[in-house]
Scaffold this active site. Structure first.
Site, PDB file in Angstrom:
ATOM      1  N   ASP A 274       0.879  -1.182   0.000  1.00  0.00           N
ATOM      2  CA  ASP A 274       0.000   0.000   0.000  1.00  0.00           C
ATOM      3  C   ASP A 274       0.905   1.218   0.000  1.00  0.00           C
ATOM      4  O   ASP A 274       1.685   1.431   0.927  1.00  0.00           O
ATOM      5  CB  ASP A 274      -0.881  -0.038   1.249  1.00  0.00           C
ATOM      6  CG  ASP A 274      -1.562   1.294   1.561  1.00  0.00           C
ATOM      7  OD1 ASP A 274      -1.642   2.151   0.665  1.00  0.00           O
ATOM      8  OD2 ASP A 274      -2.007   1.466   2.712  1.00  0.00           O
ATOM      9  N   ASN A 277       0.115   6.939   2.985  1.00  0.00           N
ATOM     10  CA  ASN A 277       0.400   8.184   3.680  1.00  0.00           C
ATOM     11  C   ASN A 277       0.876   7.816   5.084  1.00  0.00           C
ATOM     12  O   ASN A 277       0.583   6.727   5.567  1.00  0.00           O
ATOM     13  CB  ASN A 277      -0.873   9.019   3.752  1.00  0.00           C
ATOM     14  CG  ASN A 277      -0.653  10.413   4.288  1.00  0.00           C
ATOM     15  OD1 ASN A 277      -0.495  10.604   5.495  1.00  0.00           O
ATOM     16  ND2 ASN A 277      -0.654  11.397   3.411  1.00  0.00           N
ATOM     17  N   GLN A 291      -3.622   5.407  -5.330  1.00  0.00           N
ATOM     18  CA  GLN A 291      -3.471   3.977  -5.037  1.00  0.00           C
ATOM     19  C   GLN A 291      -3.996   3.565  -3.665  1.00  0.00           C
ATOM     20  O   GLN A 291      -4.781   2.625  -3.542  1.00  0.00           O
ATOM     21  CB  GLN A 291      -2.002   3.577  -5.189  1.00  0.00           C
ATOM     22  CG  GLN A 291      -1.777   2.077  -5.295  1.00  0.00           C
ATOM     23  CD  GLN A 291      -1.251   1.469  -3.999  1.00  0.00           C
ATOM     24  OE1 GLN A 291      -1.241   2.102  -2.944  1.00  0.00           O
ATOM     25  NE2 GLN A 291      -0.796   0.225  -4.077  1.00  0.00           N
ATOM     26  N   GLU A 292      -3.574   4.254  -2.607  1.00  0.00           N
ATOM     27  CA  GLU A 292      -4.012   3.860  -1.275  1.00  0.00           C
ATOM     28  C   GLU A 292      -5.505   4.053  -1.096  1.00  0.00           C
ATOM     29  O   GLU A 292      -6.210   3.169  -0.583  1.00  0.00           O
ATOM     30  CB  GLU A 292      -3.259   4.647  -0.198  1.00  0.00           C
ATOM     31  CG  GLU A 292      -3.698   4.248   1.210  1.00  0.00           C
ATOM     32  CD  GLU A 292      -2.892   4.905   2.309  1.00  0.00           C
ATOM     33  OE1 GLU A 292      -2.661   4.238   3.326  1.00  0.00           O
ATOM     34  OE2 GLU A 292      -2.495   6.074   2.157  1.00  0.00           O
ATOM     35  N   GLU A 293      -6.019   5.202  -1.508  1.00  0.00           N
ATOM     36  CA  GLU A 293      -7.437   5.489  -1.316  1.00  0.00           C
ATOM     37  C   GLU A 293      -8.323   4.497  -2.071  1.00  0.00           C
ATOM     38  O   GLU A 293      -9.354   4.047  -1.559  1.00  0.00           O
ATOM     39  CB  GLU A 293      -7.745   6.918  -1.759  1.00  0.00           C
ATOM     40  CG  GLU A 293      -7.180   7.999  -0.851  1.00  0.00           C
ATOM     41  CD  GLU A 293      -5.738   8.372  -1.170  1.00  0.00           C
ATOM     42  OE1 GLU A 293      -5.167   9.230  -0.483  1.00  0.00           O
ATOM     43  OE2 GLU A 293      -5.184   7.788  -2.122  1.00  0.00           O
ATOM     44  N   TYR A 332      -8.396   5.716 -12.323  1.00  0.00           N
ATOM     45  CA  TYR A 332      -7.450   6.198 -11.308  1.00  0.00           C
ATOM     46  C   TYR A 332      -7.644   7.692 -11.172  1.00  0.00           C
ATOM     47  O   TYR A 332      -7.822   8.401 -12.165  1.00  0.00           O
ATOM     48  CB  TYR A 332      -6.022   5.876 -11.765  1.00  0.00           C
ATOM     49  CG  TYR A 332      -4.949   6.018 -10.734  1.00  0.00           C
ATOM     50  CD1 TYR A 332      -4.700   4.999  -9.819  1.00  0.00           C
ATOM     51  CD2 TYR A 332      -4.147   7.157 -10.690  1.00  0.00           C
ATOM     52  CE1 TYR A 332      -3.688   5.103  -8.885  1.00  0.00           C
ATOM     53  CE2 TYR A 332      -3.126   7.267  -9.759  1.00  0.00           C
ATOM     54  CZ  TYR A 332      -2.904   6.235  -8.860  1.00  0.00           C
ATOM     55  OH  TYR A 332      -1.887   6.343  -7.924  1.00  0.00           O
TER      56      TYR A 332
END
EC number: 3.2.1.143
Length: 565
Positions: A274, A277, A291-293, A332
């Site tokens: 992941d 942040n 990517q993380e969200e 994305y």
């Protein structure tokens, strides 16, 4: 029982529940319980049959839970407008009727069960079922390694609380905890038409709630804070310094690049990175949609880590195992779209967790020149190493070494008798060294990574990509090499790298194949990376790392081992 009460005491200020005296029994405040009961009986009783009335009900719930004056943080008008917009206009009438007639009452009943679910959770932790070392739900503070196992039903109840915005917000900042209520996510739906990706994120979460109301999942999810301590500790690998990497004699693990495909779709036994942040989840419940969200939207159970996981320091990572995927998607950022239901077919492990392993590691933000300085390189490689390190792997190697040592057989790394002083120190710290009459220390490293993992009954590699690049502004070639170094040093059997079509990464396969062909060690590649970075900082090279390495590969190959000594 006393220890479990301490667990509860650590998390209770961040829950909307109350505890009477010193017992472990939990309760909803009476007024909140009455409001939830009304919601649970459906719109004929609660009169909640639209988005604006739902927003009013949420504001009433917060007030009856004592949260309306939560340090000035009330349920905002923008959040109320967001709930009204989504359920009145963005959702079809048929779906809206279903939501207010079936889903909202089911979620309210689930929230009402939260106290009993938590009591059951602590009781199971108290009993340490199956001797698995399960601990109670608690705050996993910075610099305190630990793991918490939560049932998917308990997670569903907690996420329902987040939907109704019932978590206290005061003091979360002091503990470096991210946002957990959904109010800001719904507030970001405005102005209408300008935040389509936010609408799509909400659709993913709405779909999750619909699914759990149809069939409640019964698995387990674990959340672990991993720490490389700055100080020396017995039986721990401490935060590595430059010499650790410069002198490492560990071979580089196999590296395979994939120009297409996504990390979350990989079908191997791998730890999925992941691109996090420092605050777990990043902008998942705000405006972020990278990517993380996206991962937090298609695997919403990840969001609960945001409730009790303070931000990560540079020597920390967060590993989450067992989350279920519920949504298909495409795109994305601004092109992100919810694409319907996803049926997760991942097998379960012995703990009842899906074999989906996610490791959250946060890269330097906008590093510019700092990413080429030794301090920056150390920070990034240690961050990845913290995430990739698997302590039981070293313990398994220790056991295997002890067994072979007793028969007079000693493992040699790449056929060499020489080990770095740092590697010797690792073995000493882990208790895995064996002194012989001549004072030498032999280390339990096995040449073939795949054979090593078969012995350990594990074969879990790394699935990653352009970590710390994109919005964070990192150099993708440097970041790929750093992750390879970390995965190899952590004794992972392979690294699968998804380039997402990044043009600058087209030479990756050529570069990694050449490096592996020449049998470089972690120390060799680290030394080359440091040399390149120094030249880049001093203005002696303006090439990217892959271009810098390959044209002069023949001349450098003869100097590599000298440089790493």
């Amino acid at each position: 029982m006393e220890e479990k009460r301490e667990d509860l005491a650590s998390i209770l200020p961040y829950l909307p529940l109350i505890r009477r005296s010193s017992s472990s029994l939990l309760f909803w405040p009476p007024k909140a319980q009455s409001s939830l009961k009304a919601l649970s009986l459906g719109p004929d009783i609660s009169r909640v049959d639209s988005g604006d009335l739902l927003a009013d009900a949420i504001a009433d719930l917060r007030h009856s839970s004592g949260l309306s004056s939560d340090h000035g943080r009330s349920f905002s008008s923008r959040a109320a407008d967001g709930y009204a917009l989504f359920f009145n206009e963005l959702m079809s009438r048929a779906d809206s009727r279903m939501w207010f007639g079936d889903v909202i009452p089911t979620l309210a009943r689930l929230v009402l069960r939260l106290p009993s679910l938590l009591v059951e959770h602590y009781r199971n932790a108290d009993n340490d079922i199956n001797g698995r070392g399960i601990t109670g739900f608690r705050l996993l503070n910075q610099q305190e390694p630990g793991i918490v196992f939560l049932g998917q039903e308990l997670i569903a109840a907690l996420l329902s609380c987040a939907f109704f915005c019932l978590f206290p917000t005061s003091n979360r900042g002091k503990k470096h905890l991210p946002t957990i209520n959904f109010d800001q996510l719904f507030a970001s739906l405005h102005p209408k038409g300008n935040n389509s990706q936010q609408e799509q994120k909400v659709k993913c979460l709405i779909h999750y709630f619909e699914r759990i109301c149809q069939c409640m999942p019964t698995g387990v999810v674990s959340f672990e804070r991993k720490v490389l301590p700055f100080e020396q500790r017995s039986n721990y690998i401490s935060y590595p310094e430059v010499d650790f990497w410069r002198t490492s004699a560990i071979s580089l693990c196999p590296f395979e690049a994939f120009p297409s495909g996504l990390i979350e779709d990989q079908n191997y036994e791998a730890l999925e990175v992941d691109f996090a942040n420092e605050y777990l989840g990043g902008g998942a419940l705000h405006r972020g949609c990278v990517q993380e969200e996206i991962r937090f939207m298609i695997n919403p159970e990840l969001i609960i880590g945001m409730l009790f996981m303070p931000s990560m320091r540079k020597n920390e990572a967060i590993e989450i195992v067992g989350v279920e995927r519920f949504s298909h998607y495409m795109g994305y950022g601004s092109s992100f779209r919810f694409m319907g239901d996803y049926l997760d077919k991942k097998q379960l492990d012995s703990f009842g967790r899906r074999k989906t392993r996610i490791i959250a590691i946060d890269a330097l933000y906008s590093p510019r020149r700092r990413q080429y300085e030794v301090e920056g390189l150390i920070r990034e490689v240690n961050k990845a190493y913290c995430g990739f390190f698997y302590r039981s792997k070293y313990q398994c190697c220790q056991k295997n070494f002890q067994e072979t040592s007793s028969s007079g057989t000693h493992f040699r790394h790449n056929g060499s008798e020489a080990f770095s002083e740092t590697d010797r120190n690792i073995a000493i710290k882990d208790g895995s060294s064996s002194r012989h009459g001549n004072g030498d220390i032999s280390l339990p490293f096995i040449e073939d990574y795949h054979t090593n993992y078969e012995i350990c009954h594990e074969n879990i590699g790394i699935a990653t990509g352009n970590w710390g690049c994109g919005a964070f502004g990192g150099d993708p070639e440097i970041k790929s090499i750093i992750q390879w170094l970390a995965a190899s040093q952590a004794l992972r059997p392979f690294i699968h790298y998804y380039t997402f079509g990044e043009a600058s990464m087209q030479r990756m396969e050529e570069v990694t194949r050449w490096i592996l062909l020449h049998g470089w060690t972690v120390g060799d590649l680290w030394s080359m990376l440091v040399e390149y970075s120094s030249q880049r900082l001093n203005g002696n090279s303006n090439l990217w790392f892959f271009s810098w390495l390959l044209p002069e590969q023949a001349a450098r190959s003869s100097d590599v081992h000298y440089m790493s000594e």
